[in-house]
Design a protein around this motif. Structure first.
Motif, mmCIF file in Angstrom:
data_model
loop_
_atom_site.group_PDB
_atom_site.id
_atom_site.type_symbol
_atom_site.label_atom_id
_atom_site.label_comp_id
_atom_site.label_asym_id
_atom_site.label_seq_id
_atom_site.Cartn_x
_atom_site.Cartn_y
_atom_site.Cartn_z
ATOM 1 N N GLY A 856 0.810 -1.222 0.000
ATOM 2 C CA GLY A 856 0.000 0.000 0.000
ATOM 3 C C GLY A 856 0.837 1.264 0.000
ATOM 4 O O GLY A 856 0.306 2.359 -0.227
ATOM 5 N N TYR A 857 2.127 1.133 0.243
ATOM 6 C CA TYR A 857 3.014 2.296 0.291
ATOM 7 C C TYR A 857 4.035 2.168 -0.837
ATOM 8 O O TYR A 857 5.201 1.822 -0.642
ATOM 9 C CB TYR A 857 3.700 2.375 1.653
ATOM 10 C CG TYR A 857 2.738 2.556 2.808
ATOM 11 C CD1 TYR A 857 2.230 3.819 3.131
ATOM 12 C CD2 TYR A 857 2.300 1.465 3.555
ATOM 13 C CE1 TYR A 857 1.338 3.983 4.179
ATOM 14 C CE2 TYR A 857 1.403 1.616 4.604
ATOM 15 C CZ TYR A 857 0.926 2.874 4.915
ATOM 16 O OH TYR A 857 0.039 3.041 5.940
ATOM 17 N N THR A 858 3.579 2.466 -2.040
ATOM 18 C CA THR A 858 4.416 2.249 -3.226
ATOM 19 C C THR A 858 5.577 3.226 -3.318
ATOM 20 O O THR A 858 6.570 2.947 -4.002
ATOM 21 C CB THR A 858 3.557 2.358 -4.492
ATOM 22 O OG1 THR A 858 2.900 3.642 -4.515
ATOM 23 C CG2 THR A 858 2.513 1.250 -4.528
ATOM 24 N N GLN A 859 5.487 4.364 -2.655
ATOM 25 C CA GLN A 859 6.540 5.372 -2.741
ATOM 26 C C GLN A 859 7.631 5.199 -1.683
ATOM 27 O O GLN A 859 8.620 5.926 -1.683
ATOM 28 C CB GLN A 859 5.929 6.778 -2.586
ATOM 29 C CG GLN A 859 4.818 7.084 -3.569
ATOM 30 C CD GLN A 859 5.312 6.997 -5.009
ATOM 31 O OE1 GLN A 859 6.367 7.543 -5.360
ATOM 32 N NE2 GLN A 859 4.556 6.298 -5.855
ATOM 33 N N ALA A 860 7.422 4.238 -0.792
ATOM 34 C CA ALA A 860 8.373 4.059 0.309
ATOM 35 C C ALA A 860 9.711 3.569 -0.220
ATOM 36 O O ALA A 860 9.779 2.552 -0.929
ATOM 37 C CB ALA A 860 7.813 3.087 1.329
ATOM 38 N N LYS A 861 10.756 4.283 0.112
ATOM 39 C CA LYS A 861 12.096 3.948 -0.360
ATOM 40 C C LYS A 861 12.884 3.135 0.660
ATOM 41 O O LYS A 861 13.787 2.388 0.293
ATOM 42 C CB LYS A 861 12.861 5.239 -0.689
ATOM 43 C CG LYS A 861 12.215 6.078 -1.772
ATOM 44 C CD LYS A 861 12.958 7.393 -1.935
ATOM 45 C CE LYS A 861 12.272 8.271 -2.975
ATOM 46 N NZ LYS A 861 12.940 9.599 -3.109
ATOM 47 N N ASP A 862 12.580 3.336 1.914
ATOM 48 C CA ASP A 862 13.335 2.594 2.919
ATOM 49 C C ASP A 862 12.447 2.234 4.109
ATOM 50 O O ASP A 862 11.328 2.709 4.259
ATOM 51 C CB ASP A 862 14.570 3.371 3.384
ATOM 52 C CG ASP A 862 14.214 4.682 4.077
ATOM 53 O OD1 ASP A 862 13.051 5.099 4.028
ATOM 54 O OD2 ASP A 862 15.113 5.296 4.687
ATOM 55 N N VAL A 863 13.012 1.370 4.916
ATOM 56 C CA VAL A 863 12.314 0.847 6.089
ATOM 57 C C VAL A 863 13.180 1.071 7.318
ATOM 58 O O VAL A 863 14.403 0.836 7.285
ATOM 59 C CB VAL A 863 12.007 -0.661 5.926
ATOM 60 C CG1 VAL A 863 11.415 -1.236 7.222
ATOM 61 C CG2 VAL A 863 11.067 -0.895 4.755
ATOM 62 N N VAL A 864 12.555 1.519 8.405
ATOM 63 C CA VAL A 864 13.262 1.754 9.668
ATOM 64 C C VAL A 864 12.565 0.970 10.781
ATOM 65 O O VAL A 864 11.335 0.923 10.826
ATOM 66 C CB VAL A 864 13.289 3.254 10.022
ATOM 67 C CG1 VAL A 864 13.780 3.469 11.459
ATOM 68 C CG2 VAL A 864 14.178 4.017 9.051
ATOM 69 N N TRP A 865 13.374 0.342 11.604
ATOM 70 C CA TRP A 865 12.838 -0.223 12.841
ATOM 71 C C TRP A 865 13.262 0.686 13.989
ATOM 72 O O TRP A 865 14.456 0.946 14.187
ATOM 73 C CB TRP A 865 13.352 -1.640 13.112
ATOM 74 C CG TRP A 865 12.912 -2.120 14.476
ATOM 75 C CD1 TRP A 865 13.630 -2.105 15.619
ATOM 76 C CD2 TRP A 865 11.621 -2.616 14.819
ATOM 77 N NE1 TRP A 865 12.888 -2.576 16.678
ATOM 78 C CE2 TRP A 865 11.640 -2.900 16.213
ATOM 79 C CE3 TRP A 865 10.445 -2.852 14.105
ATOM 80 C CZ2 TRP A 865 10.528 -3.411 16.891
ATOM 81 C CZ3 TRP A 865 9.344 -3.360 14.783
ATOM 82 C CH2 TRP A 865 9.399 -3.638 16.154
ATOM 83 N N CYS A 866 12.302 1.176 14.759
ATOM 84 C CA CYS A 866 12.594 2.075 15.873
ATOM 85 C C CYS A 866 12.190 1.417 17.192
ATOM 86 O O CYS A 866 11.080 0.890 17.319
ATOM 87 C CB CYS A 866 11.841 3.396 15.704
ATOM 88 S SG CYS A 866 12.224 4.610 16.995
ATOM 89 N N LYS A 871 20.393 -1.522 21.377
ATOM 90 C CA LYS A 871 20.396 -2.306 20.140
ATOM 91 C C LYS A 871 20.538 -3.800 20.405
ATOM 92 O O LYS A 871 20.000 -4.626 19.650
ATOM 93 C CB LYS A 871 21.523 -1.826 19.227
ATOM 94 C CG LYS A 871 21.462 -2.391 17.818
ATOM 95 C CD LYS A 871 22.525 -1.760 16.918
ATOM 96 C CE LYS A 871 22.383 -2.239 15.486
ATOM 97 N NZ LYS A 871 23.410 -1.624 14.599
ATOM 98 N N ASN A 872 21.294 -4.157 21.456
ATOM 99 C CA ASN A 872 21.467 -5.574 21.776
ATOM 100 C C ASN A 872 20.319 -6.126 22.618
ATOM 101 O O ASN A 872 20.355 -7.274 23.037
ATOM 102 C CB ASN A 872 22.793 -5.799 22.520
ATOM 103 C CG ASN A 872 22.883 -4.998 23.801
ATOM 104 O OD1 ASN A 872 22.476 -3.839 23.855
ATOM 105 N ND2 ASN A 872 23.421 -5.596 24.849
ATOM 106 N N GLY A 895 17.535 3.610 17.377
ATOM 107 C CA GLY A 895 17.331 3.303 18.792
ATOM 108 C C GLY A 895 18.599 3.559 19.572
ATOM 109 O O GLY A 895 19.567 4.126 19.054
ATOM 110 N N ARG A 896 18.604 3.130 20.797
ATOM 111 C CA ARG A 896 19.769 3.312 21.640
ATOM 112 C C ARG A 896 20.917 2.414 21.185
ATOM 113 O O ARG A 896 20.693 1.343 20.617
ATOM 114 C CB ARG A 896 19.416 3.033 23.101
ATOM 115 C CG ARG A 896 18.562 4.117 23.737
ATOM 116 C CD ARG A 896 18.178 3.791 25.184
ATOM 117 N NE ARG A 896 17.622 4.969 25.847
ATOM 118 C CZ ARG A 896 16.347 5.362 25.748
ATOM 119 N NH1 ARG A 896 15.498 4.651 25.033
ATOM 120 N NH2 ARG A 896 15.927 6.451 26.374
ATOM 121 N N LYS A 897 22.116 2.847 21.453
ATOM 122 C CA LYS A 897 23.277 2.036 21.116
ATOM 123 C C LYS A 897 23.349 0.835 22.055
ATOM 124 O O LYS A 897 22.686 0.809 23.101
ATOM 125 C CB LYS A 897 24.545 2.878 21.235
ATOM 126 C CG LYS A 897 24.849 3.360 22.644
ATOM 127 C CD LYS A 897 26.116 4.203 22.678
ATOM 128 C CE LYS A 897 26.427 4.650 24.114
ATOM 129 N NZ LYS A 897 27.651 5.456 24.187
#
Length: 925
Positions: A856-866, A871-872, A895-897
């Motif tokens: 549904g989001y054809t213009q989306a160029k990238d994906v982010v996980w927040c 991170k670990n 996110g946090r390191k």
């Protein structure tokens, strides 16, 4: 001398000193001593210093004062010493009892004639016995001989730490008239002998047929089988119908075979190298960890259900699980008195002394939300751990000293005396059924082999194992006793042995004939396995009827006239009802109560337990209201209708491992109830990690048992420091496989409402782990409208409600951070450039739905996980690859390191980190 212990320091000097002080000034000594001296004065026919007062603490029950014609001519001080001697034996007799089969008893100096204040010339004198044997006149030598036989024979008893006099008197009335010497019929002795033969021969058979294989033999402690058999045989006489049992692995196969009558053939199959278990699902576990259920018919024809819980090598971890199972079974049977269903825990000596969960479970034995009416504890006391001596394993004299914490009697018994073991086992059962409290049987025995059959114990215990090597078989000793008494012939004893050996040989031969050990077409054969359908994402109708929903909402916010509620609570409920009437947002706690209430109106009972769960850690729940003047308790959820299901909410003791084990056990045996455990803060689940790893996450795979337990773990980064931020979401996700558990991090009250209702309306059960909120509990943006409850279902993934179809970036997240992302997007004017998608259920991940959202989001160029977590930690390591596979795009992390600690301790540092991670998610837009 106020610091003297009345029942613990009996000797002539102390008695004399106290007596002289009492003669001068009765009020100058402790009340116990006053009662004591009043007692022997009265027994001697004297009036005493207090005018013949009949003071009685309930323990020192006196015989009527003797008349002049029958009163022995005895000095008061000697009479006092007799009473003192009786208490000395009651208190300290166990210290010199012949309870250890490997060592001769060591005399206690406190119990010598001289220390008790007597001379040889006093032995022929007659004395009044006070409350001993009901108060009779008896020669001193007879009194001491009887006391020695009663308290210093093969049975040593600790019970004077019990504060309630009726219990002490009851025990004395059972033990002292018989001198603790059992008298059994020939038939009963013959049963004991047969069970001994079964226990001994079974172990030897395994040892010779399956050389080198681990079985954790019971050899040396075979009388534990006699103990269990005695309890089961007598159980129906005391109203018993069902036993829930837990034990570690030592002796487990013997218990399965010779108590629960699991097929010998099946057990032999399990030892076969070709054995392939025909499991419902998962991997199973080794044979000496598995559980089993059976119905056993006693010699009287009565039937007793026995349920042995599965247990890993975390020996005592099963204790809480057994209590929960027993409580559930009591509920199912309507066992209000808690006499029909009795839990039995079999411990090892090193484990019961060394593992803290034993104390946790003991501590909730009398608490309203967790009591089961008393547990019978049986200790197979091998007098050694793996290789560790008792002196290195505990600081107390006995491994059972934890029993004193809850004032339970302890019967120490010589494991080489099967009749004594039988006697104390029957007595322990009667005590439990009479008083509804825990009781301990400490069977002092030994371990014939090492920790397992491939271990060589002589490496570290050469002297001990020389003694063990010289021990006679218990069956041989008992058989000879019966032969000498004319109750058995040598030929009859030999025939009993032969009959059982022939049976084992027959079963072994049949086992060998079974191709690949498949002796039954049923996947459930020889286990406690339960079957359920596979996990699926089929939509579940969880929306309630609007009329019923409104009714529940109204009751939850109505303070009855007879309750004068706290003004803050009254104001809160009034505001909640107003918000409901005007449909201006239902908050998290209200949604939870609505879920509970609607389930109960539909017939599903609810149980919630945890630390401060009644009010809620964050003062959000208020499941019970208290009148501010009388503290009368009112529970709105118990006042919905006349035919509603039950609601139980309990504040637990400050324990995670034992209580979570209890609630897991409860969920196993009462799946019709929504069972929940709540941590005060999610971080505290650390203290229950053994239960999570060994039971909850692997319940189906290892034990073939299903659980629908819900775990509520407050989670969220709000600057509260490392101890109150993380519920260790990453650990649960790491445990996820084979659709074993469900892990959710929700963002709306309606989603919480539906996931709780879905938990009970599916055709299968899976544990549910919820990262429950803290700040969202009262956040205005985190509320739901009525239609979200009555017209919706649970959604594993929530698409962006603003639907920015031309978004250049898809930001995926879970939980509270969603609201921070939305606020920043709005403040930065990025509403059309980024779509924020919430993954509400992290596992099992609904990848089909995920793939349907992305196109549904054809213009989306990238994906982010927040995420908020380092991170670990958090979901990142579990979600990264799954997002990439589902979306065909590699997600970027915001996110946090990585960190060693879950969170920083500084609120200022936390805020800076939070701002930074949110900006990261929108960087370059």
């Amino acid at each position: 001398m106020k610091n003297l212990t009345f029942a613990g320091r009996w000797n002539a000097d102390v008695i004399d000193a106290q007596y002289q002080q009492w003669l001068e000034n009765p009020e100058s000594i402790d009340r116990e001593w006053q009662i004591f001296f009043e007692g022997f004065e009265l027994a001697s026919g004297k009036s005493g210093k207090n005018g013949g007062s009949t003071l009685d603490d309930g323990e020192l029950t006196r015989a009527p004062a003797a008349t002049d014609s029958d009163q022995p001519n005895v000095e008061p001080k000697l009479q006092a010493r007799v009473i003192g001697a009786i208490y000395a034996y009651r208190d300290n007799g166990h210290t010199q009892a012949a309870i250890n089969p490997l060592h001769e008893p060591v005399p206690n100096p406190r119990l010598t004639l001289e220390r008790l204040g007597f001379s040889q010339g006093d032995l022929g004198k007659e004395f009044d016995t006070g409350n001993y044997l009901g108060g009779v006149t008896m020669r001193l030598d007879e009194i001491l001989n009887r006391l020695n036989t009663t308290y210093c024979g093969p049975i040593g008893v600790e019970y004077l730490h019990i504060q309630e006099s009726p219990k002490r008197r009851w025990l004395q009335g059972k033990m002292e008239p018989s001198n603790n010497i059992p008298t059994f019929s020939k038939e009963k002795k013959l049963r004991v002998l047969k069970k001994l033969y079964e226990a001994e021969i079974f172990e030897k058979y395994l040892h010779t047929r399956f050389v080198g294989q681990k079985r954790f033999s019971l050899e040396g402690g075979e009388t534990a089988i006699n103990s269990l058999d005695a309890i089961i045989e007598s159980f129906p006489e005391f109203g018993g119908q069902e036993i829930v049992m837990g034990m570690a692995h030592r002796g487990r196969l013997n218990v399965l075979a010779n108590i629960m009558r699991k097929s010998y053939r099946f057990i032999f199959n399990e030892f076969s190298e070709n054995y392939i278990p025909n499991l419902n699902h998962g991997d199973g576990d080794v044979k000496y960890h598995l559980g089993y259920d059976t119905v056993k018919t006693t010699s009287s024809g009565a039937q007793v259900e026995i349920r042995l819980a599965a247990n890993p090598s975390h020996l005592e971890a099963v204790d809480g699980v057994v209590q929960g199972k027993a409580r559930a079974r009591q509920r199912i049977r309507g066992d209000i008195e808690r006499k029909s269903v009795v839990p039995i825990l079999i411990h090892g000596d090193a484990a019961i002394a060394g593992q803290g969960v034993v104390a946790e479970v003991a501590n909730f034995s009398k608490l309203p939300g967790y009591r089961t009416g008393g547990t019978i504890h049986i200790v197979i006391n091998n007098q050694i751990g793996f290789t560790t001596d008792p002196r290195d394993a505990r600081s107390s004299r006995y491994c059972t000293d934890v029993a004193k914490m809850i004032e339970s009697p302890v019967f120490h018994v010589n494991g080489d005396d099967p009749l004594a073991v039988l006697y104390v086992s029957e007595l322990a059962l009667e005590y439990r059924q009479t008083f509804g409290e825990d009781v301990f049987i400490d069977i002092l025995c030994y371990r014939k082999h090492g920790h397992n059959e491939s271990d060589e114990p002589k490496f570290t215990q050469p002297v001990l194992y020389k003694k063990i090597g010289k021990q006679m078989e218990k069956s041989e000793v008992l058989a000879q006793q019966m032969i000498d008494a004319g109750e058995l012939t040598k030929a009859e004893a030999g025939q009993i042995r032969k009959d059982f050996e022939d049976l084992l040989n027959q079963e072994f031969e049949e086992a060998k004939k079974s191709e690949q050990a498949k002796i039954s077409g049923s996947k459930l054969f020889g286990s406690t396995a339960t079957y359920q359908p596979e996990y699926n994402f089929d939509p579940v109708e969880t929306a309630p009827n609007l009329e019923e929903f409104t009714h529940v909402a109204k009751v939850l916010t109505t303070v009855p006239d007879h309750i004068k509620a706290n003004t803050k609570i009254a104001r809160q409920v009034k505001q909640k009802w107003k918000a409901f009437e005007e449909d201006k947002g239902i908050d998290w706690a209200y949604a939870e109560s609505l879920a509970f209430g609607t389930l109960m109106m539909e017939g599903t009972p609810v149980r919630l337990s945890g630390q401060d769960s009644e009010r809620g850690t964050f003062s959000q729940r208020h499941a019970a209201w208290y009148d501010i003047d009388t503290r009368e308790r009112y529970v709105p959820l118990l006042n919905l209708s006349d035919n509603q299901a039950q609601f139980c909410v309990y504040n637990s003791l400050l324990s995670e491992m034992a209580v979570l084990g209890f609630d897991y056990g409860y969920s196993l045996d009462y799946p019709e109830m929504l069972a929940m455990w709540e941590a005060q803060f999610g971080d505290f689940c650390n203290g229950a990690q053994v239960i999570i790893d060994q039971f909850i996450a692997s319940s189906e795979s290892k034990w073939q048992r299903v659980s629908g337990l819900v775990m509520l773990l407050p989670h969220g980064y709000e600057g509260m420091g490392p101890e109150h931020s993380s519920a260790r979401l990453e650990r649960f996700l790491q445990l996820c496989a084979e659709k074993n558990i469900q892990v959710a991090n929700l963002t709306t009250p309606a989603q919480y409402f539906h996931i709780l209702r879905r938990q009970m309306k599916r055709s299968f059960r899976k544990p549910l782990v919820i990262m429950s909120p803290k700040s969202l509990l009262r956040a205005k943006e985190a509320t739901s409208e009525i239609k979200d409850f009555t017209e919706e279902i649970f959604h594993p993934i929530l698409d962006d409600p603003t639907q920015p179809k031309n978004a250049e970036r898809l930001i995926f997240c879970s939980g509270k951070v969603y609201y921070d992302l939305v606020a920043h997007r709005k403040a930065s004017g990025l509403e059309k450039k980024a779509a924020i998608i919430r993954i509400e259920q992290l596992y099992p991940l609904h990848t089909v739905e995920l793939k349907e959202i992305a196109p549904g989001y054809t213009q989306a160029k990238d994906v982010v996980w927040c995420q908020e977590e380092p991170k670990n930690m958090g979901p990142w390591t579990a979600i990264e690859n799954r997002l990439e596979v589902s979306l065909s795009k590699r997600p970027r992390y915001a996110g946090r390191k990585p960190g060693a600690s879950p969170a920083v301790g500084s609120l200022a540092a936390h805020k800076l980190e939070q701002i930074h991670l949110i900006k990261q998610a929108f960087a370059d837009l």
